[in-house]
Design a protein around this motif. Structure first.
Motif, PDB file in Angstrom:
ATOM      1  N   ARG A  15      80.682  -6.796  27.416  1.00  0.00           N
ATOM      2  CA  ARG A  15      80.377  -8.223  27.744  1.00  0.00           C
ATOM      3  C   ARG A  15      81.576  -8.885  27.697  1.00  0.00           C
ATOM      4  O   ARG A  15      82.872  -8.632  27.418  1.00  0.00           O
ATOM      5  CB  ARG A  15      79.734  -8.853  26.574  1.00  0.00           C
ATOM      6  N   ASP A  16      81.838 -10.192  28.413  1.00  0.00           N
ATOM      7  CA  ASP A  16      83.079 -11.036  28.440  1.00  0.00           C
ATOM      8  C   ASP A  16      83.402 -11.571  26.918  1.00  0.00           C
ATOM      9  O   ASP A  16      82.694 -12.248  26.408  1.00  0.00           O
ATOM     10  CB  ASP A  16      82.923 -12.152  29.284  1.00  0.00           C
ATOM     11  N   ARG A  17      84.488 -10.924  26.635  1.00  0.00           N
ATOM     12  CA  ARG A  17      85.272 -11.167  25.399  1.00  0.00           C
ATOM     13  C   ARG A  17      86.227 -12.154  25.169  1.00  0.00           C
ATOM     14  O   ARG A  17      86.721 -12.662  24.277  1.00  0.00           O
ATOM     15  CB  ARG A  17      85.705  -9.963  24.465  1.00  0.00           C
ATOM     16  N   VAL A  18      86.557 -12.812  26.457  1.00  0.00           N
ATOM     17  CA  VAL A  18      87.519 -13.681  26.770  1.00  0.00           C
ATOM     18  C   VAL A  18      87.505 -15.036  26.097  1.00  0.00           C
ATOM     19  O   VAL A  18      88.411 -15.326  25.117  1.00  0.00           O
ATOM     20  CB  VAL A  18      87.968 -14.093  28.231  1.00  0.00           C
ATOM     21  N   PRO A  19      86.390 -15.767  26.012  1.00  0.00           N
ATOM     22  CA  PRO A  19      86.111 -16.880  25.305  1.00  0.00           C
ATOM     23  C   PRO A  19      86.473 -16.746  23.684  1.00  0.00           C
ATOM     24  O   PRO A  19      87.303 -17.672  22.751  1.00  0.00           O
ATOM     25  CB  PRO A  19      84.806 -17.400  25.381  1.00  0.00           C
ATOM     26  N   GLU A  20      85.788 -15.555  23.079  1.00  0.00           N
ATOM     27  CA  GLU A  20      86.061 -15.460  21.676  1.00  0.00           C
ATOM     28  C   GLU A  20      87.699 -15.197  21.319  1.00  0.00           C
ATOM     29  O   GLU A  20      87.953 -15.820  20.308  1.00  0.00           O
ATOM     30  CB  GLU A  20      85.134 -14.198  21.277  1.00  0.00           C
ATOM     31  N   SER A  23      89.517 -18.603  21.444  1.00  0.00           N
ATOM     32  CA  SER A  23      89.061 -19.402  20.204  1.00  0.00           C
ATOM     33  C   SER A  23      90.248 -18.739  19.029  1.00  0.00           C
ATOM     34  O   SER A  23      90.748 -19.498  18.074  1.00  0.00           O
ATOM     35  CB  SER A  23      87.740 -19.323  19.994  1.00  0.00           C
ATOM     36  N   GLU A  24      90.240 -17.592  18.857  1.00  0.00           N
ATOM     37  CA  GLU A  24      90.740 -16.882  18.007  1.00  0.00           C
ATOM     38  C   GLU A  24      92.248 -16.925  17.908  1.00  0.00           C
ATOM     39  O   GLU A  24      92.953 -17.440  16.837  1.00  0.00           O
ATOM     40  CB  GLU A  24      90.336 -15.373  17.805  1.00  0.00           C
ATOM     41  N   LEU A  25      92.896 -16.926  18.993  1.00  0.00           N
ATOM     42  CA  LEU A  25      94.374 -17.046  19.081  1.00  0.00           C
ATOM     43  C   LEU A  25      94.730 -18.423  19.000  1.00  0.00           C
ATOM     44  O   LEU A  25      95.573 -18.666  18.528  1.00  0.00           O
ATOM     45  CB  LEU A  25      94.717 -16.580  20.574  1.00  0.00           C
ATOM     46  N   ARG A  26      93.939 -19.251  19.422  1.00  0.00           N
ATOM     47  CA  ARG A  26      94.336 -20.910  19.316  1.00  0.00           C
ATOM     48  C   ARG A  26      94.300 -21.208  17.836  1.00  0.00           C
ATOM     49  O   ARG A  26      95.164 -22.105  17.547  1.00  0.00           O
ATOM     50  CB  ARG A  26      93.293 -21.668  20.184  1.00  0.00           C
ATOM     51  N   VAL A  27      93.674 -20.512  17.173  1.00  0.00           N
ATOM     52  CA  VAL A  27      93.473 -20.805  15.547  1.00  0.00           C
ATOM     53  C   VAL A  27      95.018 -20.298  15.051  1.00  0.00           C
ATOM     54  O   VAL A  27      95.632 -20.636  14.142  1.00  0.00           O
ATOM     55  CB  VAL A  27      92.589 -20.244  14.908  1.00  0.00           C
ATOM     56  N   ALA A  36      99.018 -22.910  25.585  1.00  0.00           N
ATOM     57  CA  ALA A  36      97.998 -22.461  24.621  1.00  0.00           C
ATOM     58  C   ALA A  36      97.296 -21.393  25.505  1.00  0.00           C
ATOM     59  O   ALA A  36      97.466 -21.135  26.794  1.00  0.00           O
ATOM     60  CB  ALA A  36      96.925 -23.532  24.321  1.00  0.00           C
ATOM     61  N   PHE A  37      96.752 -20.461  24.760  1.00  0.00           N
ATOM     62  CA  PHE A  37      96.179 -19.057  25.557  1.00  0.00           C
ATOM     63  C   PHE A  37      94.996 -19.834  26.263  1.00  0.00           C
ATOM     64  O   PHE A  37      94.123 -20.510  25.858  1.00  0.00           O
ATOM     65  CB  PHE A  37      95.634 -18.227  24.576  1.00  0.00           C
ATOM     66  N   GLU A  38      94.765 -19.102  27.584  1.00  0.00           N
ATOM     67  CA  GLU A  38      93.530 -19.551  28.474  1.00  0.00           C
ATOM     68  C   GLU A  38      93.317 -18.293  29.189  1.00  0.00           C
ATOM     69  O   GLU A  38      94.132 -17.379  29.395  1.00  0.00           O
ATOM     70  CB  GLU A  38      93.991 -20.629  29.208  1.00  0.00           C
ATOM     71  N   ARG A  39      92.031 -18.454  29.736  1.00  0.00           N
ATOM     72  CA  ARG A  39      91.851 -17.327  30.840  1.00  0.00           C
ATOM     73  C   ARG A  39      92.644 -17.549  32.005  1.00  0.00           C
ATOM     74  O   ARG A  39      92.933 -18.514  32.585  1.00  0.00           O
ATOM     75  CB  ARG A  39      90.317 -17.318  31.230  1.00  0.00           C
TER      76      ARG A  39
END
Length: 230
Positions: A15-20, A23-27, A36-39
């Motif tokens: 599955r696409d794990r990019v959004p998860e 979120s973790e890297l931005r924390v 900031a991290f983004e796709r």
């Protein structure tokens, strides 16, 4: 500056794990002075960081699951204030692309690479970045050792390590609290931490950050100057 390009492993069968991950890297990381991290494209994440300690945090977090290739480019970055990483340019971005491709080719090694974005020649007229290239290789070696340590940690070990980390930076004397939270003995916490290599990891993280920062100061940017300013 440090550009991180992180690509999902085996994405066609997962599955696409990019959004998860975003979120973790931005924390975990503060993009002050960067982006900031983004796709960026497909199953790929990209971010620009100024703090080498944050680079270490992000890289090891991605390596923890074994689901990501991690490329770190060190070099000059052109990034307008408030811009996303997709709007950036410069040798650091080129180096990050090369780094993630090198990480993909690194099997069966830890899938991480650090690449110098040196340009031009130095003040003595020699090819740019020889020292920076060596510094990047040294940083890569330490990060791969740490990456193997975090990746090979078991779920039970991570439960203890994560519980200890949640208690904050002052971890002295906190093993009793962790034991109470997890419903295990303090001796079990102590043994688990030893087996997990937690002390070794946190002792070596500053060394990895120091090597990244040294590489940044030794990499020649546009105009033949050391890229100490980003």
């Amino acid at each position: 500056m440090f550009v991180l390009t992180i690509d999902q492993r085996g994405s066609t069968g997962d599955r696409d794990r990019v959004p998860e991950l975003i979120s973790e890297l931005r924390v975990l990381t503060d993009p002050a002075g960067g982006a900031a991290f983004e796709r960026s494209v497909g199953d790929e994440v990209q971010g620009v960081l100024a703090d080498p300690g944050a680079v270490v945090d992000a890289a090891l977090h991605a390596l923890r699951s074994g689901r990501w290739y991690v490329g770190i480019g060190v070099g000059h970055v052109v990034l307008p204030p408030g811009a996303s990483s997709r709007e950036g340019s410069g040798a650091g971005f080129v180096a990050a692309r090369r780094a993630v491709e090198a990480a993909k080719a690194a099997a069966p090694l830890v899938p991480l690479s650090v690449v110098s974005g040196a340009m031009g020649t130095d003040a003595g007229g020699t090819p740019a970045g020889d020292e920076g290239v060596r510094a990047c290789a040294n940083a890569e070696a330490v990060l791969r050792l740490l990456g193997r340590l975090v990746h090979e940690r078991t779920e039970a070990q991570w439960r203890v390590v994560d519980a200890l980390r949640r208690l904050g930076p002052d971890r002295h004397g906190r093993q009793k609290q962790v034991a109470g939270e997890l419903g295990i003995t303090e001796q079990s916490v102590s043994r688990t931490l030893v087996r997990s290599g937690w002390q070794e990891e946190w002792a070596a993280r500053p060394a990895a950050a120091m090597l990244l920062e040294y590489a940044r100061t030794r990499i020649v940017g546009p105009g033949g100057a050391s890229d100490a300013g980003g």
